[in-house]
Design a protein around this motif. Structure first.
Motif, PDB file in Angstrom:
ATOM      1  N   ASP A 248      -3.429  13.072  15.554  1.00 52.15           N
ATOM      2  CA  ASP A 248      -4.167  12.409  14.463  1.00 52.15           C
ATOM      3  C   ASP A 248      -3.334  12.315  13.183  1.00 52.15           C
ATOM      4  O   ASP A 248      -3.879  12.241  12.082  1.00 52.15           O
ATOM      5  CB  ASP A 248      -5.475  13.140  14.196  1.00 52.15           C
ATOM      6  CG  ASP A 248      -5.261  14.595  13.797  1.00 52.15           C
ATOM      7  OD1 ASP A 248      -4.118  15.107  13.922  1.00 52.15           O
ATOM      8  OD2 ASP A 248      -6.228  15.236  13.345  1.00 52.15           O
ATOM      9  N   ALA A 249      -2.028  12.269  13.313  1.00 52.12           N
ATOM     10  CA  ALA A 249      -1.128  12.240  12.156  1.00 52.12           C
ATOM     11  C   ALA A 249      -1.356  11.008  11.283  1.00 52.12           C
ATOM     12  O   ALA A 249      -1.873   9.982  11.740  1.00 52.12           O
ATOM     13  CB  ALA A 249       0.322  12.266  12.630  1.00 52.12           C
ATOM     14  N   GLU A 250      -0.945  11.152  10.018  1.00 48.46           N
ATOM     15  CA  GLU A 250      -0.963  10.037   9.072  1.00 48.46           C
ATOM     16  C   GLU A 250       0.432   9.845   8.515  1.00 48.46           C
ATOM     17  O   GLU A 250       1.116  10.821   8.165  1.00 48.46           O
ATOM     18  CB  GLU A 250      -1.914  10.322   7.905  1.00 48.46           C
ATOM     19  CG  GLU A 250      -3.360  10.396   8.312  1.00 48.46           C
ATOM     20  CD  GLU A 250      -4.290  10.613   7.122  1.00 48.46           C
ATOM     21  OE1 GLU A 250      -3.805  10.711   5.961  1.00 48.46           O
ATOM     22  OE2 GLU A 250      -5.497  10.685   7.344  1.00 48.46           O
ATOM     23  N   LEU A 251       0.850   8.578   8.408  1.00 41.43           N
ATOM     24  CA  LEU A 251       2.143   8.237   7.822  1.00 41.43           C
ATOM     25  C   LEU A 251       1.910   7.211   6.724  1.00 41.43           C
ATOM     26  O   LEU A 251       1.372   6.137   6.973  1.00 41.43           O
ATOM     27  CB  LEU A 251       3.095   7.678   8.878  1.00 41.43           C
ATOM     28  CG  LEU A 251       4.445   7.180   8.363  1.00 41.43           C
ATOM     29  CD1 LEU A 251       5.245   8.302   7.706  1.00 41.43           C
ATOM     30  CD2 LEU A 251       5.250   6.564   9.503  1.00 41.43           C
ATOM     31  N   ASP A 252       2.315   7.579   5.509  1.00 45.09           N
ATOM     32  CA  ASP A 252       2.110   6.720   4.346  1.00 45.09           C
ATOM     33  C   ASP A 252       3.465   6.317   3.781  1.00 45.09           C
ATOM     34  O   ASP A 252       4.158   7.122   3.151  1.00 45.09           O
ATOM     35  CB  ASP A 252       1.286   7.460   3.291  1.00 45.09           C
ATOM     36  CG  ASP A 252       0.878   6.571   2.130  1.00 45.09           C
ATOM     37  OD1 ASP A 252       1.203   5.365   2.143  1.00 45.09           O
ATOM     38  OD2 ASP A 252       0.226   7.088   1.203  1.00 45.09           O
ATOM     39  N   PHE A 253       3.851   5.072   4.015  1.00 44.00           N
ATOM     40  CA  PHE A 253       5.104   4.529   3.495  1.00 44.00           C
ATOM     41  C   PHE A 253       4.870   3.730   2.220  1.00 44.00           C
ATOM     42  O   PHE A 253       5.804   3.233   1.601  1.00 44.00           O
ATOM     43  CB  PHE A 253       5.778   3.656   4.566  1.00 44.00           C
ATOM     44  CG  PHE A 253       7.197   3.297   4.254  1.00 44.00           C
ATOM     45  CD1 PHE A 253       8.203   4.255   4.304  1.00 44.00           C
ATOM     46  CD2 PHE A 253       7.538   1.999   3.911  1.00 44.00           C
ATOM     47  CE1 PHE A 253       9.523   3.933   4.004  1.00 44.00           C
ATOM     48  CE2 PHE A 253       8.858   1.662   3.612  1.00 44.00           C
ATOM     49  CZ  PHE A 253       9.847   2.635   3.664  1.00 44.00           C
ATOM     50  N   ALA A 254       3.611   3.603   1.781  1.00 42.23           N
ATOM     51  CA  ALA A 254       3.271   2.788   0.614  1.00 42.23           C
ATOM     52  C   ALA A 254       3.977   3.238  -0.672  1.00 42.23           C
ATOM     53  O   ALA A 254       4.401   2.377  -1.453  1.00 42.23           O
ATOM     54  CB  ALA A 254       1.761   2.744   0.411  1.00 42.23           C
ATOM     55  N   PRO A 255       4.117   4.547  -0.959  1.00 44.55           N
ATOM     56  CA  PRO A 255       4.814   4.916  -2.197  1.00 44.55           C
ATOM     57  C   PRO A 255       6.235   4.354  -2.262  1.00 44.55           C
ATOM     58  O   PRO A 255       6.660   3.875  -3.317  1.00 44.55           O
ATOM     59  CB  PRO A 255       4.818   6.445  -2.162  1.00 44.55           C
ATOM     60  CG  PRO A 255       3.612   6.804  -1.349  1.00 44.55           C
ATOM     61  CD  PRO A 255       3.558   5.733  -0.285  1.00 44.55           C
ATOM     62  N   ALA A 256       6.962   4.371  -1.149  1.00 40.74           N
ATOM     63  CA  ALA A 256       8.321   3.808  -1.132  1.00 40.74           C
ATOM     64  C   ALA A 256       8.264   2.287  -1.222  1.00 40.74           C
ATOM     65  O   ALA A 256       8.958   1.677  -2.047  1.00 40.74           O
ATOM     66  CB  ALA A 256       9.057   4.235   0.133  1.00 40.74           C
ATOM     67  N   ALA A 257       7.462   1.662  -0.393  1.00 41.93           N
ATOM     68  CA  ALA A 257       7.413   0.200  -0.320  1.00 41.93           C
ATOM     69  C   ALA A 257       6.937  -0.434  -1.620  1.00 41.93           C
ATOM     70  O   ALA A 257       7.328  -1.563  -1.942  1.00 41.93           O
ATOM     71  CB  ALA A 257       6.511  -0.221   0.841  1.00 41.93           C
ATOM     72  N   SER A 258       6.122   0.280  -2.378  1.00 43.32           N
ATOM     73  CA  SER A 258       5.634  -0.269  -3.648  1.00 43.32           C
ATOM     74  C   SER A 258       6.782  -0.525  -4.623  1.00 43.32           C
ATOM     75  O   SER A 258       6.657  -1.367  -5.513  1.00 43.32           O
ATOM     76  CB  SER A 258       4.603   0.665  -4.278  1.00 43.32           C
ATOM     77  OG  SER A 258       5.230   1.857  -4.737  1.00 43.32           O
ATOM     78  N   LYS A 259       7.920   0.148  -4.427  1.00 41.80           N
ATOM     79  CA  LYS A 259       9.076  -0.041  -5.323  1.00 41.80           C
ATOM     80  C   LYS A 259       9.637  -1.455  -5.223  1.00 41.80           C
ATOM     81  O   LYS A 259      10.288  -1.932  -6.135  1.00 41.80           O
ATOM     82  CB  LYS A 259      10.177   0.989  -5.016  1.00 41.80           C
ATOM     83  CG  LYS A 259       9.714   2.437  -5.111  1.00 41.80           C
ATOM     84  CD  LYS A 259       9.525   2.875  -6.534  1.00 41.80           C
ATOM     85  CE  LYS A 259       8.886   4.198  -6.760  1.00 41.80           C
ATOM     86  NZ  LYS A 259       9.273   5.395  -6.223  1.00 41.80           N
ATOM     87  N   TRP A 260       9.429  -2.136  -4.085  1.00 43.77           N
ATOM     88  CA  TRP A 260       9.901  -3.514  -3.955  1.00 43.77           C
ATOM     89  C   TRP A 260       8.756  -4.478  -3.645  1.00 43.77           C
ATOM     90  O   TRP A 260       8.958  -5.576  -3.169  1.00 43.77           O
ATOM     91  CB  TRP A 260      11.028  -3.638  -2.923  1.00 43.77           C
ATOM     92  CG  TRP A 260      10.722  -3.102  -1.568  1.00 43.77           C
ATOM     93  CD1 TRP A 260      10.066  -3.736  -0.552  1.00 43.77           C
ATOM     94  CD2 TRP A 260      11.054  -1.804  -1.073  1.00 43.77           C
ATOM     95  NE1 TRP A 260       9.966  -2.906   0.543  1.00 43.77           N
ATOM     96  CE2 TRP A 260      10.577  -1.718   0.252  1.00 43.77           C
ATOM     97  CE3 TRP A 260      11.716  -0.704  -1.622  1.00 43.77           C
ATOM     98  CZ2 TRP A 260      10.740  -0.576   1.027  1.00 43.77           C
ATOM     99  CZ3 TRP A 260      11.870   0.420  -0.846  1.00 43.77           C
ATOM    100  CH2 TRP A 260      11.384   0.480   0.462  1.00 43.77           C
ATOM    101  N   GLY A 261       7.534  -4.046  -3.941  1.00 49.08           N
ATOM    102  CA  GLY A 261       6.389  -4.942  -3.880  1.00 49.08           C
ATOM    103  C   GLY A 261       5.709  -5.073  -2.535  1.00 49.08           C
ATOM    104  O   GLY A 261       4.786  -5.869  -2.388  1.00 49.08           O
TER     105      GLY A 261
END
Length: 169
Positions: free
Chosen positions: A56-69
């Protein structure tokens, strides 16, 4: 009396040694979960990559991706994470991940780790299109038998160079 004291000291030393060995084994397994995460992507090895995650893991890449929109969704569940990332990269992007500066805090059967990961992404068809990222990872892990697996991972970005479309298309 001298012999009784010697036995007590030996028993205490053995207990301390056992605890130390367990902690060192745990730390090695925790770091290995991060290595399985990176190498599983780089080699496109589904089983190795999946072995890094709890069901049931969660992976959040949004903090990194938000740097380039970019706005990737939160990935939930081992199967969704593995399928999404490998589908995104296999045949399209060549990657390498170097995991460094791993810091670990263990609390029973849970742990928290941070690491710096340098992630290189090159379009398979044109290595001139690439993105190099330096990402701080914030990771929660759980014990799963003798192994540790990632239960939650958040990836931020300190800096990047190149073209992030090499990652997301």
């Amino acid at each position: 009396m001298g012999r009784a004291r010697d036995r007590r000291v030996r028993a205490m030393t053995n207990h301390t040694t056992d605890a130390l060995v367990r902690e060192l084994r745990d730390r090695t397994e925790i770091a290995d979960a991060l290595y399985r995460f990176g190498l599983g992507q780089d080699t496109k090895d589904r089983d190795l990559f999946a072995s890094a995650f709890a069901a049931d893991a969660e992976l959040d890449f949004a903090p990194a991706a938000s740097k380039w929109g970019a706005k990737p969704p939160l990935m939930v569940g081992r199967d969704a994470i593995v399928t999404t990332i490998l589908a995104l990269f296999t045949g399209r992007v060549d990657t390498t991940h170097q995991v460094t500066n791993v810091r670990i805090a263990i609390d029973g059967d849970t742990a928290h780790a941070t690491a710096l990961v340098e992630a290189q992404h090159l379009l398979t068809a044109d290595h001139a299109t690439h993105a190099l990222l330096k990402n701080p990872y914030d990771v929660d892990l759980i014990r799963d038998g003798d192994r540790w697996v990632i239960s939650r991972m958040s990836i931020d970005n300190t800096w990047y160079t190149g073209d992030p479309t090499a990652i997301f298309g």
